[in-house]
Design an enzyme around this catalytic site. Structure first.
Site, PDB file in Angstrom:
ATOM      1  N   GLY A 115     -18.730  11.174   0.907  1.00  0.00           N
ATOM      2  CA  GLY A 115     -19.689  10.877  -0.499  1.00  0.00           C
ATOM      3  C   GLY A 115     -18.591  10.758  -1.397  1.00  0.00           C
ATOM      4  N   GLY A 116     -17.503  10.128  -1.376  1.00  0.00           N
ATOM      5  CA  GLY A 116     -16.637   9.695  -2.451  1.00  0.00           C
ATOM      6  C   GLY A 116     -17.222   8.471  -3.185  1.00  0.00           C
ATOM      7  N   HIS A 137       0.848  -1.164  -0.088  1.00  0.00           N
ATOM      8  CA  HIS A 137      -0.018   0.104  -0.063  1.00  0.00           C
ATOM      9  C   HIS A 137       0.941   1.174  -0.001  1.00  0.00           C
ATOM     10  CE1 HIS A 137      -1.333   3.189   2.839  1.00  0.00           C
ATOM     11  NE2 HIS A 137      -2.442   3.233   1.905  1.00  0.00           N
ATOM     12  N   HIS A 179      -8.027  -5.051  17.846  1.00  0.00           N
ATOM     13  CA  HIS A 179      -8.712  -6.343  18.275  1.00  0.00           C
ATOM     14  C   HIS A 179      -8.122  -7.628  17.914  1.00  0.00           C
ATOM     15  CE1 HIS A 179      -9.634  -5.671  13.847  1.00  0.00           C
ATOM     16  NE2 HIS A 179     -10.214  -7.111  13.792  1.00  0.00           N
ATOM     17  N   VAL A 221      -0.164   9.225  -1.059  1.00  0.00           N
ATOM     18  CA  VAL A 221       0.464  10.636  -0.610  1.00  0.00           C
ATOM     19  C   VAL A 221      -0.876  11.396  -1.040  1.00  0.00           C
ATOM     20  CG1 VAL A 221       2.808  10.301  -0.952  1.00  0.00           C
ATOM     21  CG2 VAL A 221       1.436  10.374  -2.986  1.00  0.00           C
ATOM     22  N   ARG A 222      -0.938  12.374  -0.144  1.00  0.00           N
ATOM     23  CA  ARG A 222      -2.182  13.079  -0.365  1.00  0.00           C
ATOM     24  C   ARG A 222      -1.925  14.639   0.425  1.00  0.00           C
ATOM     25  NH1 ARG A 222      -2.493   9.348   3.918  1.00  0.00           N
ATOM     26  NH2 ARG A 222      -2.863   9.973   5.878  1.00  0.00           N
ATOM     27  N   HIS A 281      12.345  -1.206   3.992  1.00  0.00           N
ATOM     28  CA  HIS A 281      12.678  -0.103   4.730  1.00  0.00           C
ATOM     29  C   HIS A 281      13.872   0.648   4.636  1.00  0.00           C
ATOM     30  CE1 HIS A 281       9.828  -1.088   8.205  1.00  0.00           C
ATOM     31  NE2 HIS A 281       9.759  -2.342   7.760  1.00  0.00           N
TER      32      HIS A 281
END
Length: 309
Positions: free
Chosen positions: A267-268, A115, A184, A118-119, A154
């Site tokens: 609402g994507g 995964h 959990h 970037v945002r 890494h």
């Protein structure tokens, strides 16, 4: 999570961020198409509330059983709860968010799921300077662990961050270990990598350059692992264990992942948000690997906190 002092005076450049994100998506998809041998589907979409995106997907590929590399640029009138939970003073502001997010589920159980995202977020209020911040990172989720893969992944993350301060890699690695953790189950999702959010340290140019370095490092971090493992022989036992461990991936993404929650709350586009889920997955009641088996080694040697770099 670390708290940052937001710099509201730096010259934020939305167009520069968007241009880089689109180029990053294109470069990653081109490299993955070359590795798989089959093309990705392109699905452009518009969001009724404002903005849109481009989803690039592959299903039933030669190497990638399912993979998505999504670009989105969305606009809203009120920050959703998942975005304002850690900064309640910004609740109710207009907002703009853009990013590239990818999840790859290879067919071969010896090849890890990966995964990366970037945002950039901007919160706006009339009469005030925009408040911006970056987030992202990458993490690796193996089913059968290889120490050289873990060290390479890494070390590449560490190299990407080194020019921006010696403290960033240990900070972001620890953040990743804590974030991608199934409370959990009391176990990590995988072997981690780096993760950061709410990042606006220094002026805009510094924070943006650091985020670019992380995104640009993805192919160097993952492609060598994909090439090493994609043709290893495997059987039904390995595929069965892969499907079982993929269940942990589903649990994390649907219960804890902030990006998934933000997408659904804002609402994507559901198809693009849930592209991270694997195509084949299994759950079993209270299953435990046989002691000393390759499957048990994942738990004893890899799903533990280690300084791989």
């Amino acid at each position: 999570m670390p708290t940052n002092t937001f710099d509201t005076t730096a010259a934020f450049d939305s167009s520069a961020v968007k241009t880089w994100l689109l180029d990053l998506q294109a470069r990653i998809v081109a490299a993955l198409e070359a590795a798989d041998g089959l093309p990705f589907r392109t699905d452009a979409w518009q969001r009724p509330e404002g903005g849109g995106g481009i989803s690039r997907l592959i299903e039933e590929g030669r190497v990638l059983e399912r993979g998505g590399v999504n670009f989105s640029h969305v606009i809203g009138t009120q920050l959703p709860p998942s975005a304002s939970a850690h900064r309640p003073e910004l609740a109710g502001r207009r907002w703009e968010a853009m990013g590239v997010s990818l999840v790859l589920h290879p067919r071969n159980p010896y090849t890890p799921t990966v995964h990366m995202n970037v945002r950039c977020f901007v919160a706006m209020k009339d009469g005030e300077a925009p408040v911006w911040w970056f987030g992202g990172g990458m993490d690796l989720t193996p089913y059968y662990g290889f120490e050289d893969d873990a060290r390479h992944f890494h070390a590449t993350c560490k190299t990407a961050l080194e020019p921006f301060g010696a403290d960033l890699h240990p900070r972001f690695k620890d953040w990743c270990d804590r974030y991608f953790f199934l409370k959990h189950r009391n176990e990590p999702r995988g072997i981690g990598g780096v993760f950061f959010d709410d990042f606006s340290e220094g002026e805009f140019a510094h924070a943006f350059a650091m985020t670019q370095s992380v995104g640009d490092a993805f192919l160097a971090a993952y492609l060598p692992i994909l090439e090493r493992r994609k043709d290893l022989a495997y059987g039904e036992r390995e595929r069965d264990f892969q499907a079982y461990r993929r269940g942990r991936y589903v649990e994390f993404n649907l219960v804890y992942d902030r990006g998934t929650l933000f997408g659904l709350q804002s609402g994507g586009r559901t198809e693009s948000i849930l592209m991270s889920l694997p195509p084949i997955v299994k759950w079993r009641y209270d299953w435990q690997p046989e002691p000393g088996s390759p499957e048990a080694r994942l738990y004893t040697d890899f799903l533990v906190a280690r300084d791989w770099a």
